[in-house]
Design a protein around this motif. Structure first.
Motif, PDB file in Angstrom:
ATOM      1  N   THR A  78       0.869  -1.167   0.000  1.00  0.00           N
ATOM      2  CA  THR A  78       0.000   0.000   0.000  1.00  0.00           C
ATOM      3  C   THR A  78       0.907   1.219   0.000  1.00  0.00           C
ATOM      4  N   VAL A  79       0.711   2.085  -0.965  1.00  0.00           N
ATOM      5  CA  VAL A  79       1.504   3.297  -1.083  1.00  0.00           C
ATOM      6  C   VAL A  79       0.613   4.496  -0.780  1.00  0.00           C
ATOM      7  N   MET A  80       1.081   5.360   0.114  1.00  0.00           N
ATOM      8  CA  MET A  80       0.347   6.579   0.446  1.00  0.00           C
ATOM      9  C   MET A  80       1.174   7.800   0.054  1.00  0.00           C
ATOM     10  N   LEU A  81       0.515   8.758  -0.577  1.00  0.00           N
ATOM     11  CA  LEU A  81       1.140  10.043  -0.895  1.00  0.00           C
ATOM     12  C   LEU A  81       0.572  11.090   0.049  1.00  0.00           C
ATOM     13  N   LEU A  82       1.427  11.727   0.843  1.00  0.00           N
ATOM     14  CA  LEU A  82       1.018  12.830   1.701  1.00  0.00           C
ATOM     15  C   LEU A  82       1.462  14.108   1.005  1.00  0.00           C
ATOM     16  N   ILE A  83       0.498  14.834   0.452  1.00  0.00           N
ATOM     17  CA  ILE A  83       0.813  15.936  -0.449  1.00  0.00           C
ATOM     18  C   ILE A  83       0.474  17.284   0.177  1.00  0.00           C
ATOM     19  N   ASP A  84       1.490  18.126   0.274  1.00  0.00           N
ATOM     20  CA  ASP A  84       1.362  19.472   0.830  1.00  0.00           C
ATOM     21  C   ASP A  84       0.657  20.373  -0.195  1.00  0.00           C
ATOM     22  N   ILE A 120      -2.728   2.550  -4.141  1.00  0.00           N
ATOM     23  CA  ILE A 120      -2.230   3.906  -3.945  1.00  0.00           C
ATOM     24  C   ILE A 120      -3.331   4.787  -3.354  1.00  0.00           C
ATOM     25  N   GLY A 121      -2.974   5.557  -2.340  1.00  0.00           N
ATOM     26  CA  GLY A 121      -3.921   6.473  -1.715  1.00  0.00           C
ATOM     27  C   GLY A 121      -3.259   7.818  -1.490  1.00  0.00           C
ATOM     28  N   VAL A 122      -4.068   8.827  -1.181  1.00  0.00           N
ATOM     29  CA  VAL A 122      -3.538  10.188  -1.042  1.00  0.00           C
ATOM     30  C   VAL A 122      -4.132  10.892   0.177  1.00  0.00           C
ATOM     31  N   ILE A 123      -3.271  11.642   0.861  1.00  0.00           N
ATOM     32  CA  ILE A 123      -3.719  12.565   1.903  1.00  0.00           C
ATOM     33  C   ILE A 123      -3.274  13.958   1.473  1.00  0.00           C
ATOM     34  N   PHE A 124      -4.233  14.830   1.138  1.00  0.00           N
ATOM     35  CA  PHE A 124      -3.924  16.222   0.857  1.00  0.00           C
ATOM     36  C   PHE A 124      -3.979  16.981   2.178  1.00  0.00           C
ATOM     37  N   PHE A 125      -2.941  17.766   2.469  1.00  0.00           N
ATOM     38  CA  PHE A 125      -2.951  18.490   3.736  1.00  0.00           C
ATOM     39  C   PHE A 125      -2.442  19.924   3.587  1.00  0.00           C
ATOM     40  N   SER A 126      -2.994  20.797   4.394  1.00  0.00           N
ATOM     41  CA  SER A 126      -2.484  22.163   4.564  1.00  0.00           C
ATOM     42  C   SER A 126      -2.125  22.243   6.043  1.00  0.00           C
ATOM     43  N   ASP A 127      -2.813  23.120   6.798  1.00  0.00           N
ATOM     44  CA  ASP A 127      -2.654  23.061   8.251  1.00  0.00           C
ATOM     45  C   ASP A 127      -3.731  22.187   8.871  1.00  0.00           C
ATOM     46  N   LYS A 128      -4.435  21.447   7.980  1.00  0.00           N
ATOM     47  CA  LYS A 128      -5.405  20.441   8.396  1.00  0.00           C
ATOM     48  C   LYS A 128      -5.469  19.388   7.296  1.00  0.00           C
ATOM     49  N   PHE A 132      -8.856  13.000   1.987  1.00  0.00           N
ATOM     50  CA  PHE A 132      -8.270  11.657   2.081  1.00  0.00           C
ATOM     51  C   PHE A 132      -8.871  10.790   0.991  1.00  0.00           C
ATOM     52  N   ILE A 133      -8.013  10.252   0.127  1.00  0.00           N
ATOM     53  CA  ILE A 133      -8.450   9.317  -0.912  1.00  0.00           C
ATOM     54  C   ILE A 133      -7.928   7.944  -0.515  1.00  0.00           C
ATOM     55  N   PRO A 134      -8.796   7.026  -0.091  1.00  0.00           N
ATOM     56  CA  PRO A 134      -8.359   5.703   0.371  1.00  0.00           C
ATOM     57  C   PRO A 134      -7.597   4.933  -0.706  1.00  0.00           C
ATOM     58  N   PRO A 135      -6.666   4.083  -0.308  1.00  0.00           N
ATOM     59  CA  PRO A 135      -5.867   3.311  -1.268  1.00  0.00           C
ATOM     60  C   PRO A 135      -6.720   2.364  -2.102  1.00  0.00           C
ATOM     61  N   LYS A 136      -6.482   2.372  -3.397  1.00  0.00           N
ATOM     62  CA  LYS A 136      -7.161   1.479  -4.336  1.00  0.00           C
ATOM     63  C   LYS A 136      -6.226   1.202  -5.507  1.00  0.00           C
ATOM     64  N   LYS A 137      -6.646   0.273  -6.346  1.00  0.00           N
ATOM     65  CA  LYS A 137      -5.923  -0.020  -7.579  1.00  0.00           C
ATOM     66  C   LYS A 137      -6.734   0.487  -8.779  1.00  0.00           C
ATOM     67  N   GLY A 138      -6.123   0.421  -9.942  1.00  0.00           N
ATOM     68  CA  GLY A 138      -6.852   0.693 -11.167  1.00  0.00           C
ATOM     69  C   GLY A 138      -6.513   2.026 -11.817  1.00  0.00           C
ATOM     70  N   LEU A 168      -1.829   9.839   9.087  1.00  0.00           N
ATOM     71  CA  LEU A 168      -1.357   8.620   8.423  1.00  0.00           C
ATOM     72  C   LEU A 168      -1.242   7.482   9.425  1.00  0.00           C
ATOM     73  N   THR A 169      -0.599   7.742  10.554  1.00  0.00           N
ATOM     74  CA  THR A 169      -0.371   6.718  11.573  1.00  0.00           C
ATOM     75  C   THR A 169      -1.682   6.121  12.059  1.00  0.00           C
ATOM     76  N   ASN A 170      -2.690   6.966  12.235  1.00  0.00           N
ATOM     77  CA  ASN A 170      -3.974   6.507  12.772  1.00  0.00           C
ATOM     78  C   ASN A 170      -4.904   5.919  11.718  1.00  0.00           C
TER      79      ASN A 170
END
Length: 292
Positions: A78-84, A120-128, A132-138, A168-170
């Motif tokens: 599972t790959v997660m992208l944490l994107i500022d 692959i999933g994504v967490i878009f973050f600013s100061d919050k 959140f896009i849960p991990p999926k394939k395709g 991410l941890t939680n």
């Protein structure tokens, strides 16, 4: 953004980054990350040549003879992208803004993951946490991520990397490979602890995006600077050698603090200049990891 324009941009990014991930990164990605998804299977007696780092000390103590843990590679990661997505990503003085480099990097990593049958999933973050896009394939999932990368408008413009790391941890229960893609201008004192905790549970990789102009002030007289995250303006006399030296000194110390923090946390890290080819930086990172 108009739907037609957005689709054209998505297609352009898809063609470029899918080609890179297929022709350049596929093997490097696999060797750098695929072997990291290891599940404990059983123990057996130690044999000459075994890696002593895999010794199971509890079993060894019980039987008074060395035993090692046997692992088997998990079929998928599972790959997660944490994107500022904070305001500072809009800075750029050459051909690309930081956010353009972040978009391409994220797309390359997404296609590399999917070509290796990873989620692959994504967490878009600013100061919050913005989204959140849960991990999926395709492929359709990848194209959704690219659309969001191009067109996403955050509610806030500040930065809190610590909050994103904690999320991410939680939120992700199973061990994953997490790429934190940011300019790391946020200097929250709690970031080091959050990174350490996250990297014990997951495999965290930091990609720092910076612009060459951020490293020093040019001598061009009085200039009006705007903080992209707060909206505040300040006048600076860039012709002052003392002012320029103070800024350069701050940048060096900031960079050194990041280097020390990542090393202490055991986080692999690479700095990527918007004015340079990110392919070389990624390949260097991948090969470094493959040798570990």
């Amino acid at each position: 953004m108009e739907t037609t324009d957005l689709l054209k941009k998505v297609r352009k990014i898809e063609i470029k980054t899918r080609g890179l991930s297929r022709n350049i990164f596929a093997g490097e990605y696999h060797s750098a990350f695929k072997g990291r998804g290891m599940a404990f299977s059983e123990v057996r007696e130690y044999q000459f040549g075994d890696d002593i780092r895999n010794i199971d000390w509890n079993v060894t103590a019980r039987y008074n003879h060395p035993y090692i843990k046997v692992f088997e590679e998990e079929r998928e990661l599972t790959v997660m992208l944490l994107i500022d997505v904070s305001g500072s990503r809009e800075f750029g003085t050459f051909e690309k803004l930081k956010k353009n480099v972040i978009t391409e990097l994220s797309a390359v990593l997404s296609f590399s993951a999917i070509q290796n049958n990873d989620k692959i999933g994504v967490i878009f973050f600013s100061d919050k946490i913005e989204k959140f896009i849960p991990p999926k394939k395709g492929k359709s999932h990848i194209l959704r991520i690219i659309r969001e990368l191009i067109d996403f408008q955050p509610e806030d413009r500040g930065t809190d990397i610590t909050e994103a790391i904690r999320y991410l941890t939680n939120a992700i229960k199973k061990r994953c490979t997490a790429f934190v893609i940011s300019d790391f201008m946020d200097e929250n004192a709690e970031l080091e602890m959050a990174l350490s905790i996250a990297n014990n549970k997951h495999d965290v990789v930091a990609l720092k995006i910076f612009d060459e102009r951020e490293t020093e002030l040019p001598s061009i007289g009085m200039i009006k600077l705007k903080d992209a995250e707060t909206g505040h303006y300040v006048w600076v006399d860039s012709s002052s050698r003392r002012t320029r030296n103070m800024y350069s000194d701050w940048w060096r110390k900031h960079t050194a603090r990041l280097d020390v923090m990542f090393k202490k946390c055991g986080v692999d890290y690479v700095a990527i200049d918007t004015n340079e080819d990110y392919v070389k930086s990624l390949m260097t990172l991948f090969r470094k990891r493959a040798l570990k």
